[in-house]
Design an enzyme around this catalytic site. Structure first.
Site, PDB file in Angstrom:
ATOM      1  N   GLU A 321       0.179   3.607  -0.513  1.00 31.61           N
ATOM      2  CA  GLU A 321      -0.074   4.892   0.148  1.00 31.61           C
ATOM      3  C   GLU A 321      -0.427   6.038  -0.796  1.00 31.61           C
ATOM      4  OE1 GLU A 321       2.378   4.775   4.237  1.00 31.61           O
ATOM      5  OE2 GLU A 321       3.653   5.030   2.489  1.00 31.61           O
TER       6      GLU A 321
HETATM    7  C1  ACM Z   1       5.055   1.001   2.731  1.00 34.08           C
HETATM    8  O1  ACM Z   1       5.591   0.852   3.858  1.00 34.08           O
HETATM    9  N1  ACM Z   1       4.443   2.131   2.434  1.00 34.08           N
HETATM   10  C2  ACM Z   1       5.086  -0.060   1.745  1.00 34.08           C
END
Ligand code: ACM
Length: 684
Positions: A321
């Protein structure tokens, strides 16, 4: 096909189906979880009485201490005053004889198989490694049965080995810190379910939890005083090792790094940005600067400090992310990208990851990361941790992509227990899925990991989100693919769930503490009625947008006292089905018990001294009372007129609305029952 092949195939089918039928039958008798690979019953029976003893063929390795614990668990479970509270070495007439060939080094792929046989008067557990013996001892404890006069272990022969080598639980200690005892009790529970990896998510935007000597500002400014010291980490790693559980640390970079940057802002990508430990949930912009050499010196020194604490071959660097906003806003980073010919931020992150992979290789560690790390140039020695699946727009999920690309991979997508979905959902989700894979590709599916993200859990509530669903997922990781009967799983899980509390996890008992806080008294019965039919909002609809709760908000609310798979709701919805199929007086009476309980619950609720937390439940409770009274009258055949009956629909609409971050999960059953009653013409 030739006639001969047809015959052989037919015979094989009969053999397979009778083996499965045999298993189904035995699973009615035994509450084993995970279900073993092969189990047969025999006529022997070993009683658990005061001369119960465990003998081990040697003292080296993990078995002796583990067996001491097993003895305590057996005495506590059975109430039998055993005379010999410690195992013997090479005892002749012991009740349980453990024989293992070698002490294993704990690593990926270690042999965990064992055999367990109930013979004349004794139970024999044999295995290649001491870790296999631990798995066998857990099966032994699950085999304990009783009648009205004694406890015993009935005759079985078990040959057992796991389907997957990686059977993990990740606990996020950043969003909420979880002290040592929380981790230890969960390691105990994991071992009882034969799980073998604890993935320790040590850093994120909301906290950096390692006390570094090299970079003390990390814990001084990035942890709110909540961190683990080196001796504490060593303690957890050795505690886990004694239970045959590997520990994989995660330092999440280059994104999810706000806590690091709150301590060392000069490592960030945006000059002058006011980096502060994050209090909300979500995905945030602060990101390490991949073109700053100091970032790599920092990570090199930090890893040099962390790696010796974790003997495992794998080190998780996160990598998830990173939306690259601060990279886009930084001119030098953009120039660097053009100079290097990087097309996008993903290329830049690959550059960053490869540097980390080289640093880790220097310390003899292999890199693991969330699936974003899977880019050209990432060596195939890396493990891809798949968290994005079909819902995130990946046709077959990133695990399949990874194994087809030649990587070993671990699946977490759909084992996100913080999404608060039913155990049935997770249980039916197979790590290898249903996409056809070659043998090599299939072998690269290492297994799975349950992820306990901690935005909405505290040490008081975390166990109730992990257990008991994780026990069923542990079965998915250990047992054969064919073991997937939901009814059998639910039956066994109900027993296993109670037994898990023997190990110290508090997923059942925690609730009373919360309910006492809500009622400000010991009178919690009326709320227990509700927690058995309400569940917390699912799939992140509690805390939509990540801004309803901060890390320091109260997590002692009604929603926290509710769990997934609310017990009465499950029973009620099944009863509605059976009443619909077979509307007898007997089935009707079973339903009436539920409505009666909800009516009585409201009467008791009204007697409580009101307070602001409690008041938020009153409206729904009143409606539940109202609708239950009408249903009860209809089911009892006490003439309900049309206008009173028509109120049901209106009230159900009200009850569909969330109540302080929970939902009433009997609503679908109520609607179905309404349809059934209408079609039966019970209404005047
Ligand atoms: C995640 O859930 N960002 C690995």
């Amino acid at each position: 096909m030739t006639t001969r092949i047809v015959k052989i195939t037919f015979l094989a089918l009969i053999l397979v189906s009778s083996a499965i039928c045999g298993q189904v039958k035995l699973s009615e008798k035994y509450n084993l979880m995970p279900w073993p690979k092969k189990i047969e019953s025999n006529e022997n029976r070993v009683k658990i009485v005061n001369d119960f003893t465990i003998s081990i063929n040697k003292k080296e390795g993990r078995v002796y201490d583990y067996a001491v614990n097993i003895l305590r668990r057996i005495t506590n479970r059975t109430g039998v005053f055993v005379e010999r509270g410690f195992p013997v070495i090479n005892g002749k007439n012991a009740t349980v004889k453990v024989d293992f060939a070698e002490v294993a080094e704990l690593k990926l792929g270690v042999d965990e198989s064992y055999e367990l046989k109930v013979n004349n008067g004794s139970v024999e557990i044999s295995s290649k490694t001491d870790i296999g013996a631990l798995r066998g001892l857990e099966t032994l404890v699950q085999l304990i049965d009783h009648n009205d006069s004694e406890f015993f272990i009935d005759g079985v022969t078990i040959e057992d080995t796991p389907r997957y080598d990686w059977r993990g639980v990740m606990i996020d200690v950043s969003r909420h810190f979880h002290p040592m005892e929380v981790l230890k009790r969960n390691l105990d529970a994991m071992a009882s379910m034969k799980m073998n990896v604890f993935h320790w998510h040590l850093s994120d935007d909301q906290g950096f939890r390692f006390k570094s000597d090299t970079y003390p500002r990390l814990h001084e400014l990035g942890s709110d005083g909540l961190y683990y010291t080196k001796p504490q980490i060593k303690d957890i790693v050795s505690y886990a090792n004694e239970r045959g559980i590997r520990v994989v640390p995660e330092i999440d970079v280059p994104g999810h790094a706000t806590a690091i940057l709150a301590a060392y802002p000069e490592l960030g990508s945006k000059d002058g940005f006011d980096y502060k430990v994050e209090r909300f949930s979500g995905v945030f912009d602060p990101t390490l600067n991949p073109i700053n050499p100091k970032v790599y010196t920092f990570l090199d020194n930090l890893f040099a400090e962390i790696v010796p604490l974790f003997p495992d071959a794998y080190f998780h660097i996160g990598g998830d992310e990173n939306e690259g906003k601060h990279w886009d806003e930084n001119k030098e980073i953009q120039q660097f990208k053009s100079k290097k010919g990087f097309k996008n931020n993903h290329d830049l992150q690959t550059y960053f990851n490869i540097k980390l992979q080289k640093i880790l290789a220097k310390y003899d560690r292999k890199l693991m990361g969330w699936d974003e790390i899977m880019t050209d140039g990432m060596p195939k020695s890396a493990i891809i941790h798949s968290w994005r699946g079909v819902n995130e727009g990946f046709k077959d999920g990133t695990l399949i992509e990874a194994v087809k690309n030649g990587y070993q991979a671990v699946l977490s997508n759909d084992y996100y227990i913080d999404r608060l979905q039913s155990v049935d959902h997770h249980y039916l989700f197979d790590p290898a899925g249903d996409v056809p894979l070659t043998k090599e590709e299939e072998n690269r599916v290492l297994g799975g990991e349950v992820t306990m993200w901690s935005e909405l859990v505290t040490p008081l509530t975390v166990d109730s989100r992990i257990w008991p669903r994780t026990a069923a997922i542990a079965e998915r990781f250990w047992s054969s693919k064919e073991v997937k009967d939901l009814k059998s799983m639910r039956k066994r899980l109900a027993v296993v769930s109670l037994q898990l509390e023997e190990l110290g996890v508090t997923h059942l008992s925690y609730r009373n503490q919360l309910l006492r806080n809500i009622t400000k008294s010991n009178k919690t019965e009326s709320l227990e009625v509700l927690t058995s039919i309400f569940e917390p909002l699912k799939i992140y609809t509690r805390n939509e947008g990540g801004t309803e709760y901060k890390t320091f908000s109260p997590f002692t609310l009604f929603a926290d006292a509710c769990v997934v798979d609310a017990e009465d709701a499950y029973k009620f919805n099944l009863l509605v089905d059976s009443y619909t199929n077979n509307p007898t007086v007997e089935e009707s009476e079973k339903l009436q018990v539920h409505f009666g309980k909800w009516i009585d619950g409201y009467t008791k609720f009204k007697e409580l001294k009101k307070n602001p937390i409690l008041n938020e439940l009153g409206g729904h409770y009143k409606n539940l009372h109202k609708v239950s009274s009408i249903y009860l009258d209809v089911l009892r055949g006490e003439g309900v007129n049309k206008s009173r009956f028509s109120e049901i629909e209106k009230v159900i609409e009200e009850l569909k609305k969330p109540m302080v971050d929970t939902e009433l999960v009997i609503v679908s059953g109520m609607e179905k029952l309404l349809k059934t009653l209408k079609s039966k013409g019970n209404i005047k």
